[in-house]
Scaffold this motif. Sequence first.
Motif, mmCIF file in Angstrom:
data_model
loop_
_atom_site.group_PDB
_atom_site.id
_atom_site.type_symbol
_atom_site.label_atom_id
_atom_site.label_comp_id
_atom_site.label_asym_id
_atom_site.label_seq_id
_atom_site.Cartn_x
_atom_site.Cartn_y
_atom_site.Cartn_z
ATOM 1 N N VAL A 93 0.849 -1.198 0.000
ATOM 2 C CA VAL A 93 0.000 0.000 0.000
ATOM 3 C C VAL A 93 0.879 1.240 0.000
ATOM 4 C CG1 VAL A 93 -1.854 1.203 1.214
ATOM 5 C CG2 VAL A 93 -1.712 -1.290 1.340
ATOM 6 N N SER A 94 0.506 2.221 -0.809
ATOM 7 C CA SER A 94 1.222 3.493 -0.828
ATOM 8 C C SER A 94 0.716 4.370 0.310
ATOM 9 C CB SER A 94 0.992 4.199 -2.171
ATOM 10 O OG SER A 94 -0.339 4.717 -2.224
ATOM 11 N N PRO A 95 1.442 5.453 0.664
ATOM 12 C CA PRO A 95 0.966 6.350 1.724
ATOM 13 C C PRO A 95 -0.416 6.939 1.440
ATOM 14 C CG PRO A 95 3.286 6.745 1.288
ATOM 15 C CD PRO A 95 2.812 5.796 0.227
ATOM 16 N N ARG A 96 -0.804 7.021 0.158
ATOM 17 C CA ARG A 96 -2.138 7.548 -0.194
ATOM 18 C C ARG A 96 -3.220 6.478 -0.150
ATOM 19 N NH1 ARG A 96 -1.807 10.773 -5.719
ATOM 20 N NH2 ARG A 96 -1.158 8.696 -6.401
ATOM 21 N N GLY A 97 -2.814 5.224 0.139
ATOM 22 C CA GLY A 97 -3.805 4.152 0.239
ATOM 23 C C GLY A 97 -3.992 3.350 -1.027
ATOM 24 N N ASP A 98 -3.202 3.628 -2.095
ATOM 25 C CA ASP A 98 -3.312 2.859 -3.332
ATOM 26 C C ASP A 98 -2.687 1.476 -3.142
ATOM 27 O OD1 ASP A 98 -4.445 5.056 -4.643
ATOM 28 O OD2 ASP A 98 -2.467 5.876 -5.111
ATOM 29 N N VAL A 99 -3.376 0.440 -3.627
ATOM 30 C CA VAL A 99 -2.865 -0.921 -3.523
ATOM 31 C C VAL A 99 -2.000 -1.221 -4.745
ATOM 32 C CG1 VAL A 99 -3.457 -3.374 -3.398
ATOM 33 C CG2 VAL A 99 -4.847 -1.686 -2.173
ATOM 34 N N VAL A 100 -0.785 -1.718 -4.524
ATOM 35 C CA VAL A 100 0.156 -2.029 -5.595
ATOM 36 C C VAL A 100 0.382 -3.538 -5.622
ATOM 37 C CG1 VAL A 100 2.525 -1.720 -6.414
ATOM 38 C CG2 VAL A 100 1.277 0.220 -5.456
ATOM 39 N N ASP A 101 0.165 -4.133 -6.789
ATOM 40 C CA ASP A 101 0.278 -5.576 -6.983
ATOM 41 C C ASP A 101 1.695 -5.906 -7.440
ATOM 42 O OD1 ASP A 101 0.061 -8.205 -7.826
ATOM 43 O OD2 ASP A 101 -0.996 -7.698 -9.672
ATOM 44 N N LEU A 102 2.415 -6.752 -6.674
ATOM 45 C CA LEU A 102 3.800 -7.105 -6.980
ATOM 46 C C LEU A 102 3.972 -8.615 -6.969
ATOM 47 C CD1 LEU A 102 5.549 -4.561 -4.577
ATOM 48 C CD2 LEU A 102 5.341 -4.326 -7.053
ATOM 49 N N PRO A 103 4.994 -9.140 -7.674
ATOM 50 C CA PRO A 103 5.255 -10.581 -7.588
ATOM 51 C C PRO A 103 5.740 -10.964 -6.199
ATOM 52 C CG PRO A 103 6.981 -9.488 -8.843
ATOM 53 C CD PRO A 103 5.915 -8.466 -8.603
ATOM 54 N N MET A 104 5.542 -12.228 -5.821
ATOM 55 C CA MET A 104 6.038 -12.718 -4.536
ATOM 56 C C MET A 104 7.541 -12.460 -4.447
ATOM 57 S SD MET A 104 5.180 -14.030 -1.693
ATOM 58 C CE MET A 104 3.548 -14.723 -2.003
ATOM 59 N N GLY A 105 7.987 -11.958 -3.292
ATOM 60 C CA GLY A 105 9.393 -11.579 -3.146
ATOM 61 C C GLY A 105 9.658 -10.156 -3.583
ATOM 62 N N GLY A 106 8.586 -9.402 -3.892
ATOM 63 C CA GLY A 106 8.738 -8.017 -4.324
ATOM 64 C C GLY A 106 9.391 -7.156 -3.253
ATOM 65 N N THR A 107 10.163 -6.171 -3.679
ATOM 66 C CA THR A 107 10.927 -5.304 -2.790
ATOM 67 C C THR A 107 10.435 -3.865 -2.905
ATOM 68 O OG1 THR A 107 12.559 -4.775 -4.496
ATOM 69 C CG2 THR A 107 12.944 -6.772 -3.168
ATOM 70 N N PRO A 108 10.916 -2.964 -2.007
ATOM 71 C CA PRO A 108 10.574 -1.544 -2.168
ATOM 72 C C PRO A 108 10.985 -0.992 -3.531
ATOM 73 C CG PRO A 108 11.474 -1.932 0.019
ATOM 74 C CD PRO A 108 11.638 -3.220 -0.743
ATOM 75 N N LEU A 109 12.069 -1.532 -4.102
ATOM 76 C CA LEU A 109 12.501 -1.074 -5.425
ATOM 77 C C LEU A 109 11.497 -1.492 -6.501
ATOM 78 C CD1 LEU A 109 14.862 0.537 -6.542
ATOM 79 C CD2 LEU A 109 16.079 -1.605 -6.937
ATOM 80 N N ASP A 110 10.959 -2.717 -6.406
ATOM 81 C CA ASP A 110 9.872 -3.131 -7.313
ATOM 82 C C ASP A 110 8.688 -2.175 -7.176
ATOM 83 O OD1 ASP A 110 10.647 -5.689 -8.630
ATOM 84 O OD2 ASP A 110 10.857 -6.370 -6.576
ATOM 85 N N PHE A 111 8.363 -1.831 -5.938
ATOM 86 C CA PHE A 111 7.258 -0.920 -5.652
ATOM 87 C C PHE A 111 7.500 0.423 -6.344
ATOM 88 C CE2 PHE A 111 4.957 2.228 -3.209
ATOM 89 C CZ PHE A 111 3.792 1.596 -2.810
ATOM 90 N N ALA A 112 8.736 0.956 -6.225
ATOM 91 C CA ALA A 112 9.069 2.256 -6.813
ATOM 92 C C ALA A 112 8.900 2.219 -8.329
ATOM 93 C CB ALA A 112 10.505 2.639 -6.448
ATOM 94 N N TYR A 113 9.383 1.167 -8.988
ATOM 95 C CA TYR A 113 9.255 1.084 -10.448
ATOM 96 C C TYR A 113 7.806 0.861 -10.874
ATOM 97 C CZ TYR A 113 14.181 1.351 -11.657
ATOM 98 O OH TYR A 113 15.461 1.813 -11.857
ATOM 99 N N HIS A 114 7.013 0.223 -10.040
ATOM 100 C CA HIS A 114 5.599 0.049 -10.364
ATOM 101 C C HIS A 114 4.869 1.392 -10.343
ATOM 102 C CE1 HIS A 114 1.380 -1.136 -10.011
ATOM 103 N NE2 HIS A 114 1.726 -2.336 -10.452
#
Length: 705
Positions: A382-403
């Motif tokens: 979840v982002s600070p604004r409450g948006d849900v971000v879908d990542l592969p298992m093992g996803g990292t903060p860096l995956d989150f940033a690029y998403h």
Amino acid sequence: MPEKRPENIAATMVWLTDRLAARGETGRICLVRAAAVSETVAKLSADQAIISAAALFPAVSSDCLSRDQVEAQFGVSVARLTDELVKLDRTRIPGDIPEHGGLGGDQAEALRKMLLTVVGDVRLVLVRLADQLCRMRFLKKSPVAEQRRAATETRIVFAPLANRLGIWQLKWELEDLAFRYLEPEHYRRIARDLRERRKDRETYLGRVQTLLHKELKKAGVSAEISGRPKHIYSIWRKMQSNNLAFEQVLDIRAIRIMVGSVADCYAALGVVHGTLPYIQGEFDDYIATPKENLYQSLHTAVIGPHGKALEIQIRTADMHQHAELGVAAHWQYKEGGKRDSAFEQKVVWLRRLLEPVENDAGEEDFLSRVHSEIFEDRIYAVSPRGDVVDLPMGGTPLDFAYHIHTDIGHRCRGAKVDGRMVPLTYKLANGQQVEILTGKEASPSRDWLIPQLGFLASSRARIKVRSWFRRQDQEQNHRQGRVMLERELSRLGYRKFEHKKLARLLRFGTPEEMYIALGNGEITVLAVAGAIQRSEKPAQKFALKARKAQPGARLGKGKVSVQGVGDLMTGFARCCQPVPPEQIRGYLTQGRGVTVHRDNCGNLLRLLARRPERVLDVSWTGTREDLYPASISVQAYDRSGLVKDVTTLLADEKIRIFSLDTSTDALHNTAEIRLGIEISGLDKLSRVLHRLTSLANVLSAKRDS
């Protein structure tokens, strides 16, 4: 000409039987397949048009029936669907599929064509999955090679696709049948254990159901309670991943509670937890946070009577329908009528999967995206604004940033998870809030491209990083690539390895092209270790052999074959400690058998000059599972917990440490850790050294010569 209404399946099969009567064995096979596939599709609550097409396409695909005959009898819609299913049937994944590897280029292209065919009408993929399931059911008397090929294709392509589309009714059986042919002994053992304990298990679950029904009724919650089917492959995976015995797997004792509303789900959960002690860490709320395939349910595990653990699922009837049928639960929205958001999300996802990505490297990148999007489990941050971000298992903060955005990924410098700072390699869990800290300038690291270092789990993110480096100045990439190569060769103890030879091994025309490819991220330094490994002994096998008492017995953890001499004791030289697949030679000692050295060991070269008659040809034999000693050293700025972090990382890699020595320099606040470890080969050594280098405060990690 007015559109004809599709006939029911019974009428379709009668018509088909009449047309195929004169086709002999081919016609009989088509009829068997038609009946099996159409019956399976009908159980998915499909409309009559797709059921008829499912029955007709095997005959059309085998040229026993023409499209004109189908259109004349069933109309244009059924004929169109039949045409699409024939195309899908003829788009098969070619060749043998590795049981533990990825698909090749031609196989990836076939998979792309398959997905392109179904993207316009998701009903088609349901028929393809049903056809694969029927094929698996008919394999019992087929040759083992055919069984294993079909099972491998099912496990790596079709079962994950069924899971991603939420069609668990097909997913479970596809997985179980694939497991049956790929791991027959394990399958039979678990199936036998389930049968032997069935009566006791049913009696026990009956008592628990009676207890819960009584308590739910007291609380005013109307519910249907039943035992849940046991799926053999699911039990096996839990046994393997958690190192459990059969009796310890919670799925063996499982109950499903069906209620009328979402509010009743949570009310029932309260009753369950108030009646039976729950197991901490075993609760999942997939109603508040559905899975990517839109699966919803409450999962919990409790301690039942007599101290036995059991799993409980709580869901509504609508949730249950979607869990069993997935996209098939939304047939009624496909043609005409009201659109359904859940159904639309599936179509959007399939189309997104096929979209080209900037600087896509072709089939390799496409297949990587397919594995990331379909064949892996997902997590939701979840982002600070409450948006849900879908990542592969093992996803990292860096995956989150690029998403979130490519530029945010490029400028990422750090991250906070649930308000605290974490490394960029931190593995995110469901529901965690992620805040990305950015710099002013884009500055990705080449280390992000090395999967073993754990910075990125998403193939899409790695493609974006690789694209950034490709756009950089070529001279800078050349310079940086050469530095990276020389550092890696030094780390592995191969400082004198010829760059020209290495470039040829990596299929580059010149060393300069290789430097640029390393610099722009086209290849990683881990490819260097692989190339050296291939060059040492391209066709050799790994392990050691030859002892007097037992020719195939182990020497420590490995064995060596000594050519031209009778049975001799063998041991590894402490000065160079060779590991496969390095070229090796033996030195015949007095009273201690043959000592095995690396081919380029300085001590061996001096011995060769003095006593050449004692130097023998030796070679590796056996399997990669054997282990060999190696000495490594880690240089770092001293800090509390440094040795613990190093040993924990090695334990995570399942590497045994047989010696450890540390020294510190108080003046410069540095520390050196020297370790003796057992390693399976050069590629494993390279990966471990890279991971050690990524630890906080570590300056270098290299192999001792």
